[in-house]
Write a protein that holds these residues in place. Sequence first.
Motif, mmCIF file in Angstrom:
data_model
loop_
_atom_site.group_PDB
_atom_site.id
_atom_site.type_symbol
_atom_site.label_atom_id
_atom_site.label_comp_id
_atom_site.label_asym_id
_atom_site.label_seq_id
_atom_site.Cartn_x
_atom_site.Cartn_y
_atom_site.Cartn_z
ATOM 1 N N TYR A 137 0.859 -1.199 -0.152
ATOM 2 C CA TYR A 137 -0.029 0.107 0.028
ATOM 3 C C TYR A 137 1.041 1.241 -0.120
ATOM 4 C CZ TYR A 137 -3.070 3.665 1.479
ATOM 5 O OH TYR A 137 -3.834 4.906 1.877
ATOM 6 N N TYR A 138 1.870 1.271 0.971
ATOM 7 C CA TYR A 138 2.947 2.326 0.715
ATOM 8 C C TYR A 138 3.325 2.625 -0.585
ATOM 9 C CZ TYR A 138 2.776 2.437 6.031
ATOM 10 O OH TYR A 138 2.569 2.374 7.399
ATOM 11 N N ASP A 139 3.896 1.680 -1.150
ATOM 12 C CA ASP A 139 4.348 1.608 -2.449
ATOM 13 C C ASP A 139 3.347 2.082 -3.400
ATOM 14 O OD1 ASP A 139 6.387 1.571 -4.337
ATOM 15 O OD2 ASP A 139 5.858 -0.705 -4.684
ATOM 16 N N SER A 140 2.145 1.731 -3.329
ATOM 17 C CA SER A 140 1.252 2.052 -4.452
ATOM 18 C C SER A 140 0.906 3.757 -4.210
ATOM 19 C CB SER A 140 -0.073 1.115 -4.168
ATOM 20 O OG SER A 140 -0.885 1.576 -3.114
ATOM 21 N N GLU A 141 0.950 4.279 -2.878
ATOM 22 C CA GLU A 141 0.766 5.397 -2.618
ATOM 23 C C GLU A 141 2.021 6.393 -3.115
ATOM 24 O OE1 GLU A 141 -2.101 6.906 -1.376
ATOM 25 O OE2 GLU A 141 -2.910 5.371 -1.880
ATOM 26 N N GLY A 142 2.982 5.668 -3.412
ATOM 27 C CA GLY A 142 4.133 6.577 -3.891
ATOM 28 C C GLY A 142 5.174 6.989 -2.604
ATOM 29 N N LEU A 143 5.060 6.225 -1.731
ATOM 30 C CA LEU A 143 5.885 6.498 -0.302
ATOM 31 C C LEU A 143 7.257 5.954 -0.669
ATOM 32 C CD1 LEU A 143 3.486 6.215 2.512
ATOM 33 C CD2 LEU A 143 3.971 7.974 1.056
ATOM 34 N N PHE A 144 7.458 5.298 -1.630
ATOM 35 C CA PHE A 144 8.967 4.693 -2.135
ATOM 36 C C PHE A 144 9.051 5.311 -3.650
ATOM 37 C CE2 PHE A 144 7.521 1.441 0.893
ATOM 38 C CZ PHE A 144 8.177 1.874 2.283
ATOM 39 N N PRO A 145 9.254 6.547 -3.666
ATOM 40 C CA PRO A 145 9.333 6.865 -5.038
ATOM 41 C C PRO A 145 10.466 6.157 -5.962
ATOM 42 C CG PRO A 145 10.164 8.490 -3.669
ATOM 43 C CD PRO A 145 9.402 7.391 -2.774
ATOM 44 N N ASP A 146 11.640 5.787 -5.499
ATOM 45 C CA ASP A 146 12.865 5.340 -6.192
ATOM 46 C C ASP A 146 13.047 3.688 -5.940
ATOM 47 O OD1 ASP A 146 13.477 7.787 -6.920
ATOM 48 O OD2 ASP A 146 14.214 8.384 -5.224
ATOM 49 N N ILE A 147 12.009 3.046 -5.489
ATOM 50 C CA ILE A 147 12.478 1.638 -5.261
ATOM 51 C C ILE A 147 12.469 0.916 -6.402
ATOM 52 C CG2 ILE A 147 9.860 0.869 -5.374
ATOM 53 C CD1 ILE A 147 10.237 -0.975 -2.681
ATOM 54 N N ARG A 194 9.894 -6.141 -5.826
ATOM 55 C CA ARG A 194 10.672 -5.168 -5.075
ATOM 56 C C ARG A 194 11.974 -5.376 -4.345
ATOM 57 N NH1 ARG A 194 5.052 -5.311 -4.135
ATOM 58 N NH2 ARG A 194 3.976 -3.507 -4.707
ATOM 59 N N LYS A 195 12.849 -4.520 -4.551
ATOM 60 C CA LYS A 195 14.070 -4.511 -3.930
ATOM 61 C C LYS A 195 14.323 -3.579 -2.930
ATOM 62 C CE LYS A 195 15.272 -8.311 -5.977
ATOM 63 N NZ LYS A 195 15.647 -9.588 -5.096
ATOM 64 N N GLU A 208 15.266 2.987 1.010
ATOM 65 C CA GLU A 208 13.747 2.697 1.655
ATOM 66 C C GLU A 208 13.746 2.535 2.970
ATOM 67 O OE1 GLU A 208 13.949 2.802 -2.609
ATOM 68 O OE2 GLU A 208 15.227 1.089 -1.548
ATOM 69 N N ILE A 209 14.699 1.596 3.514
ATOM 70 C CA ILE A 209 14.613 1.281 5.156
ATOM 71 C C ILE A 209 14.405 2.640 5.765
ATOM 72 C CG2 ILE A 209 15.945 0.366 7.196
ATOM 73 C CD1 ILE A 209 16.778 -1.999 5.101
ATOM 74 N N GLU A 210 15.430 3.705 5.547
ATOM 75 C CA GLU A 210 15.327 4.790 6.159
ATOM 76 C C GLU A 210 13.934 5.634 5.983
ATOM 77 O OE1 GLU A 210 16.207 8.153 8.620
ATOM 78 O OE2 GLU A 210 17.269 5.866 8.367
ATOM 79 N N GLN A 211 13.507 5.679 4.740
ATOM 80 C CA GLN A 211 12.195 6.187 4.428
ATOM 81 C C GLN A 211 11.001 5.499 5.323
ATOM 82 O OE1 GLN A 211 12.161 5.396 0.247
ATOM 83 N NE2 GLN A 211 12.546 7.571 -0.420
ATOM 84 N N LEU A 212 11.195 4.426 5.301
ATOM 85 C CA LEU A 212 10.434 3.626 6.039
ATOM 86 C C LEU A 212 10.236 4.102 7.732
ATOM 87 C CD1 LEU A 212 8.136 1.523 6.156
ATOM 88 C CD2 LEU A 212 9.460 -0.357 6.283
ATOM 89 N N MET A 254 7.011 13.008 1.308
ATOM 90 C CA MET A 254 7.863 12.487 0.303
ATOM 91 C C MET A 254 7.998 13.092 -0.706
ATOM 92 S SD MET A 254 8.788 10.022 2.474
ATOM 93 C CE MET A 254 9.540 8.596 1.803
ATOM 94 N N GLU A 255 7.179 13.590 -1.321
ATOM 95 C CA GLU A 255 7.201 14.703 -2.593
ATOM 96 C C GLU A 255 8.173 15.805 -2.370
ATOM 97 O OE1 GLU A 255 3.329 15.352 -3.768
ATOM 98 O OE2 GLU A 255 2.777 13.376 -4.102
ATOM 99 N N TRP A 256 7.971 16.516 -1.354
ATOM 100 C CA TRP A 256 8.914 17.430 -0.787
ATOM 101 C C TRP A 256 10.439 16.970 -0.876
ATOM 102 C CZ3 TRP A 256 5.730 19.388 3.826
ATOM 103 C CH2 TRP A 256 4.730 20.120 3.321
ATOM 104 N N CYS A 257 10.689 15.835 -0.148
ATOM 105 C CA CYS A 257 11.871 15.278 -0.277
ATOM 106 C C CYS A 257 12.554 15.152 -1.624
ATOM 107 C CB CYS A 257 11.961 13.741 0.355
ATOM 108 S SG CYS A 257 11.790 14.048 2.157
ATOM 109 N N SER A 258 11.793 14.780 -2.695
ATOM 110 C CA SER A 258 11.875 14.498 -4.011
ATOM 111 C C SER A 258 12.250 15.769 -4.686
ATOM 112 C CB SER A 258 11.103 13.652 -4.756
ATOM 113 O OG SER A 258 10.688 12.630 -4.408
#
Length: 179
Positions: free
Chosen positions: A53-63, A70-71, A76-80, A100-104
Amino acid sequence: MNNVTDTVKTPVSREKNTYEKIETPEKIPALESTYTIGRISEMFHIPISTLRYYDSEGLFPDIRRDGGIRKFTDREIEQLHVIECLKKSGLEIKSIKQFMEWCSEGSSTYGLRRELFLRQKEAVEAEISRLEKTLDMIRYKCWYYGQAIKDGNEDRISEMLPDKLPEEIQALYDHAHEE
């Protein structure tokens, strides 16, 4: 990437166990650990469905994905860690996604990110204050019922209320009953 020049022994003959030395200047990529979604689920005690769900919501933009799998990397661990912190502080997924968008977007959003954390800091401090008041009530009641057990009734304690309790217990009682 690291530039590495090394002497490598290359077998010339297996039977004689002889080797020749060759110089091998080459670029060796820095090894980056990757983790499966199952391993991340175990590490964080988060259901796999939540991570998806987090991934589908775009919370891991560079995964990264390898064959659709998913790798997760240290990034991603720090993002989590940050996502879980913000969730525990009461922030909704929509606002976490904005963060997360602001971070990008880079350094131009430092101010926005800091303000978000300042707001969450205030919210957590207020919750801690409420919980400390609750904990003081629990501490007071533990003392109260300990005394009632010793005395076999609540009569002596009732005579001490509301302002003749032992000093330490009075402080707990007063804090727990503040408006």
